[in-house]
Design a protein around this motif. Structure first.
Motif: not given
Length: 389
Positions: A285-306
């Motif tokens: 979450l910290w990395l996404l904040w640093r990269m995008q300037g906002r926190f994510p709320m929605y995340q797509a599905q993915g068996a591999f990611q899980l």
């Protein structure tokens, strides 16, 4: 794992990534728990755009929920979805599903909608359910609408109001969400008799005050809270919470509770496993904040990611043995999903007349230019007019 182990989400009033736009008042069904005044109003697209721009100035948003009334009754519903999507945001459409068919679901996808939340529960007066419809009828309608939505390419959620943690309806919908192959989100709102509130003054920035038509302690004593929800889900389904938000006054007042649950099919059965928070999620979450300037709320599905998350979560402070056991058990399963369950405790009146609510209120909406919890938007007094010169 107690609720104390749940992650206090790192949002504040500016960085909370979510907000609500109320697009229409008026509905084509009746609900026993409706918190809206019985008025009919269709908000103009230009007004919705102005609200969206103001919300983007107030918050570093990643998603918007479109609510009503019944959103799909708005004659420009698809244009509203396009407008929000055009700002680079994920779009959630909250609907009772009466007007949702294959063509409408496909049109929502083409317009840019990401998630549809279906509000289908007992106690509603609706044209697609008999007045004496039972739990099986409700479940069948949910399954039908979820399947056609998913077939069109929408992510699917369910929503309901809970009166008691011991109610069969609550356990039924949690199990349905965990087992249905198309449903990935569940939003449960704990019941509040907001119609019992007198008009409320203020907003999320200056604070809110109001009064009740009934004695405050009696008003408060009847209501369900998230501590009881957490204990019940642990007892019945072995679920442990992942994230939480306290109130603007007390971080231990569980106003918002979230679960992240991995599910997998093993033969005809669906098995589930709740993740606890770890350094992996905090770091991501910290990395996404640093990269995008906002926190994510929605995340797509993915068996591999899980699977990767389960492994890294195990190593970095999550439920090590439970995670690894679930991974081994589901090693050859072709289907794995992440289910996210959200339980929100609406704003309520304190004995001193103040209003307590979720810290930074992810479900905030604009009314008369002020940011307020959507659950009490119809209890808010309009701002006083400036005195004439």
């Amino acid at each position: 794992m107690s609720t104390a182990r749940a992650w206090e989400l790192p949002w504040d009033m500016q960085t909370v990534p979510h907000a609500v736009i109320d697009v229409i008042r008026g509905c084509n069904i009746t609900c026993r728990t409706c918190c809206n005044d019985p008025v009919t109003e269709t908000k103009a697209l230009a007004d919705i755009e102005a609200e969206l721009d103001q919300l983007l100035r107030l918050r570093k948003l990643s998603s918007i929920a479109l609510m009503g009334g019944e959103v799909l009754m708005h004659p420009e519903a698809l244009d509203i979805v396009r407008l929000v999507k055009g700002r680079g945001l994920h779009v959630e459409v909250c609907t009772n599903g009466v007007l949702l068919d294959e063509a409408k679901a496909a049109a929502l996808v083409d317009a840019g909608a990401d998630v549809v939340y279906l509000h289908i529960e007992q106690g509603q007066g609706r044209p697609d359910l008999a007045t004496d419809a039972g739990p099986d009828d409700v479940a069948a309608l949910r399954a039908e609408k979820a399947a056609l939505s998913a077939a069109a390419g929408l992510d699917v959620g369910l929503s309901m109001t809970a009166f008691s943690e011991r109610s069969p309806e609550l356990l039924d919908i949690v199990r349905f969400a965990l087992h249905d192959p198309h449903v990935n989100w569940l939003l449960v709102t704990l019941y509040r008799d907001v119609q019992g509130l007198e008009r409320v003054d203020g907003d999320l920035y200056e604070g809110m005050r109001g009064s009740s038509r009934v004695e405050i302690e009696r008003y408060r004593s009847r209501y369900l809270d998230n501590a009881r929800i957490a204990a019940f889900l642990d007892e019945e389904l072995g679920l442990v919470p992942f994230g939480k938000l306290g109130s603007q006054r007390d971080p231990d007042d569980l106003r918002w509770l979230s679960y992240m649950v991995a599910t997998s099919d093993i033969g005809p059965a669906t098995v589930h496993h709740a993740l606890g928070p770890s350094l992996f999620e905090r770091g991501a979450l910290w990395l996404l904040w640093r990269m995008q300037g906002r926190f994510p709320m929605y995340q797509a599905q993915g068996a591999f990611q899980l699977r990767v998350q389960l492994l890294l979560n195990s190593i970095l402070g999550g439920r090590l043995l439970a995670n690894l056991g679930f991974l081994l058990r589901t090693l050859f399963s072709p289907r794995m999903r992440t289910k996210r369950l959200l339980f929100q405790n609406p704003a309520a009146l304190e004995p001193d007349g103040s209003v307590v609510h979720c810290r930074c209120c992810p479900a905030a909406v604009l009314k008369d230019g002020r940011l307020i919890p959507v659950c009490i938007m119809d209890r808010i007094n309009p701002p006083s007019e400036a005195p004439s010169a």
